[in-house]
Design a protein around this motif. Structure first.
Motif, PDB file in Angstrom:
ATOM      1  N   PHE A   4       0.606  -1.276   0.568  1.00  0.00           N
ATOM      2  CA  PHE A   4       0.420   0.076   0.021  1.00  0.00           C
ATOM      3  C   PHE A   4       0.749   1.270   0.044  1.00  0.00           C
ATOM      4  O   PHE A   4       0.801   2.032  -0.691  1.00  0.00           O
ATOM      5  N   ASP A  28     -11.935   0.326  -4.997  1.00  0.00           N
ATOM      6  CA  ASP A  28     -11.853  -0.743  -5.414  1.00  0.00           C
ATOM      7  C   ASP A  28     -11.689  -0.633  -6.904  1.00  0.00           C
ATOM      8  O   ASP A  28     -10.936  -1.696  -7.218  1.00  0.00           O
ATOM      9  N   ASP A 120      -3.015  -3.400 -10.276  1.00  0.00           N
ATOM     10  CA  ASP A 120      -2.988  -4.898  -8.944  1.00  0.00           C
ATOM     11  C   ASP A 120      -1.342  -4.199  -8.987  1.00  0.00           C
ATOM     12  O   ASP A 120      -0.529  -5.307 -10.449  1.00  0.00           O
TER      13      ASP A 120
HETATM   14  P1  ADP Z   1      -8.087  -4.894  -3.998  1.00  0.00           P
HETATM   15  O1  ADP Z   1      -7.754  -5.417  -3.091  1.00  0.00           O
HETATM   16  O2  ADP Z   1      -9.166  -3.749  -3.860  1.00  0.00           O
HETATM   17  O3  ADP Z   1      -8.238  -5.291  -5.377  1.00  0.00           O
HETATM   18  P2  ADP Z   1      -5.801  -3.788  -4.234  1.00  0.00           P
HETATM   19  O4  ADP Z   1      -5.642  -3.142  -2.836  1.00  0.00           O
HETATM   20  O5  ADP Z   1      -4.772  -4.148  -5.059  1.00  0.00           O
HETATM   21  O6  ADP Z   1      -7.009  -3.349  -3.920  1.00  0.00           O
HETATM   22  O7  ADP Z   1      -5.590  -1.631  -4.894  1.00  0.00           O
HETATM   23  C1  ADP Z   1      -5.781  -0.948  -4.094  1.00  0.00           C
HETATM   24  C2  ADP Z   1      -5.766   0.901  -5.447  1.00  0.00           C
HETATM   25  O8  ADP Z   1      -3.953   0.822  -6.050  1.00  0.00           O
HETATM   26  C3  ADP Z   1      -7.184   0.149  -6.287  1.00  0.00           C
HETATM   27  O9  ADP Z   1      -7.233   1.926  -6.785  1.00  0.00           O
HETATM   28  C4  ADP Z   1      -6.010  -0.181  -7.156  1.00  0.00           C
HETATM   29  O10 ADP Z   1      -6.879   0.335  -8.949  1.00  0.00           O
HETATM   30  C5  ADP Z   1      -4.629   0.466  -6.979  1.00  0.00           C
HETATM   31  N1  ADP Z   1      -2.976  -0.363  -7.480  1.00  0.00           N
HETATM   32  C6  ADP Z   1      -3.054  -1.599  -7.275  1.00  0.00           C
HETATM   33  N2  ADP Z   1      -1.786  -1.703  -8.118  1.00  0.00           N
HETATM   34  C7  ADP Z   1      -1.842  -0.960  -9.062  1.00  0.00           C
HETATM   35  C8  ADP Z   1      -0.743  -0.714  -9.600  1.00  0.00           C
HETATM   36  N3  ADP Z   1       0.416  -1.496 -10.041  1.00  0.00           N
HETATM   37  N4  ADP Z   1      -0.809   0.866 -10.784  1.00  0.00           N
HETATM   38  C9  ADP Z   1      -1.740   1.357 -10.150  1.00  0.00           C
HETATM   39  N5  ADP Z   1      -2.234   1.012  -9.277  1.00  0.00           N
HETATM   40  C10 ADP Z   1      -2.456   0.121  -8.593  1.00  0.00           C
END
Ligand code: ADP
Ligand code: MG
Length: 317
Positions: A4, A28, A120
């Protein structure tokens, strides 16, 4: 560094903004406002360590290239790029690596105002996926299936440079200006988005050259159910390429070498008037042959003799 913090401190600050992003990174999923009356254009590219790149590539180069090859797919559709999502699979959460990677990605996106709206992040063998969404009025999108006998075939820029550049990069030589030029052509391909926009509604078919001219033009021929005659003497080769390798090697690279990300497109006779407009706007485009009826690809050398192509471009399977 946890996932995070990595997203908050290294990814989100480099994501860029647009008025049509209603909700970006942090929820999300992202919310975006599609442009009225246009079709959305979606493309995905994945780079896997050991398959598409080696571990010694600079992360900045990797970020730039990942974005540029994906933008090139949108260019080949005549689309303008809008939003991206990023799949990062990393063996370790290395802050310096991610910062440098994001710097490269952002530098490819900035000129086109693309916003990273989500993604992700997972642990695993180094794999990078980028999904881009763009827009184009549906009736003027460029496709692979519209070429017809009598259309003239063009390519942008010069071809064969990236294949030579990859060989030089692998050998670790880039001292001479020509070598540096070719390595740069491999590492920092320029997506031909402005040309794609200019070809909207005019080119009868278009593709970007990722796997080599023969392979990629072959896709246009397959989808358009026609054949082509190419003139070897007309292929646009850079000064650097012809200075550093034999003519035979240069032609091999130009026909079979991938990674140039130039556009190959066809123009019907009634659209040839556009060429001057393109050139006046600074686009470098060269006529390399003609679409003919039938099947297959004929190569002609300078004195009109037919040559059988050997190289067929890179294939994964
Ligand atoms: P979730 O667990 O709901 O899938 P994540 O914790 O994976 O959410 O992601 C939190 C936020 O960060 C989301 O808005 C996701 O789109 C963004 N995010 C995660 N990884 C990346 C990345 N590699 N590049 C851009 N945004 C990301
Ligand atoms: Mg969630």
């Amino acid at each position: 560094m946890d996932e995070f913090r990595l997203i908050d401190t290294l990814i989100a600050p480099r994501a860029g903004t647009r008025a049509d992003v209603l909700l970006g990174i942090g929820d999300d999923a992202a919310l975006v406002q599609p442009p009225a009356g246009e079709a959305l254009v979606l493309a995905l590219d994945t780079l896997v360590e050991g398959v598409h790149f080696l571990c010694d590539i600079r992360p900045e180069t990797l970020g730039y290239r990942l974005a540029a090859v994906n933008l090139s797919d949108l260019a080949a559709m005549g689309a303008r790029p809008l939003w991206a999502t990023l799949g990062l699979t990393l063996p370790v959460a290395d802050a310096d690596w991610v910062a440098s990677f994001m710097c490269g990605l952002a530098s490819a996106f900035a000129p086109w105002g693309v916003a990273l709206v989500g993604g992700d992040t997972t642990r695993g063998p180094l794999t990078l996926s980028l999904q881009l969404t763009g827009a184009v009025p549906a009736g003027v999108a460029l496709t692979r299936h519209g070429a017809r006998p009598g259309d003239q075939i063009f390519v942008s820029g010069t071809i064969g440079d990236a294949a030579a550049g990859l060989a030089l990069a692998q050998a670790g030589t880039r001292c001479h200006a020509h070598e540096a030029f070719l390595v740069n052509r491999f590492e920092r391909p320029e997506p031909r988005l402005a040309l794609g926009l200019a070809l909207r509604g005019v080119a009868s078919a278009c593709i970007d050259i990722s796997d080599g001219l023969l392979a990629d033009l072959g896709h246009i021929l397959d989808r358009s159910r026609c054949a082509a005659r190419l003139e070897l003497a007309a292929l646009p080769l850079s000064t650097a390429l012809t200075a550093l390798v034999s003519r035979e090697t240069a032609l091999d690279h130009a026909l079979g070498g991938g990674d140039d990300y130039e556009l190959c497109f066809t123009l019907p006779a009634e659209s040839l008037g556009l060429l001057q407009t393109l050139r006046d706007a600074g686009h470098v485009v060269t006529r390399i042959g003609e679409i003919v009826a039938g099947e297959g690809l004929e190569l002609r050398d300078a004195d009109g003799k037919s040559i059988t192509p050997g190289a067929r471009g890179f294939r994964h399977f």
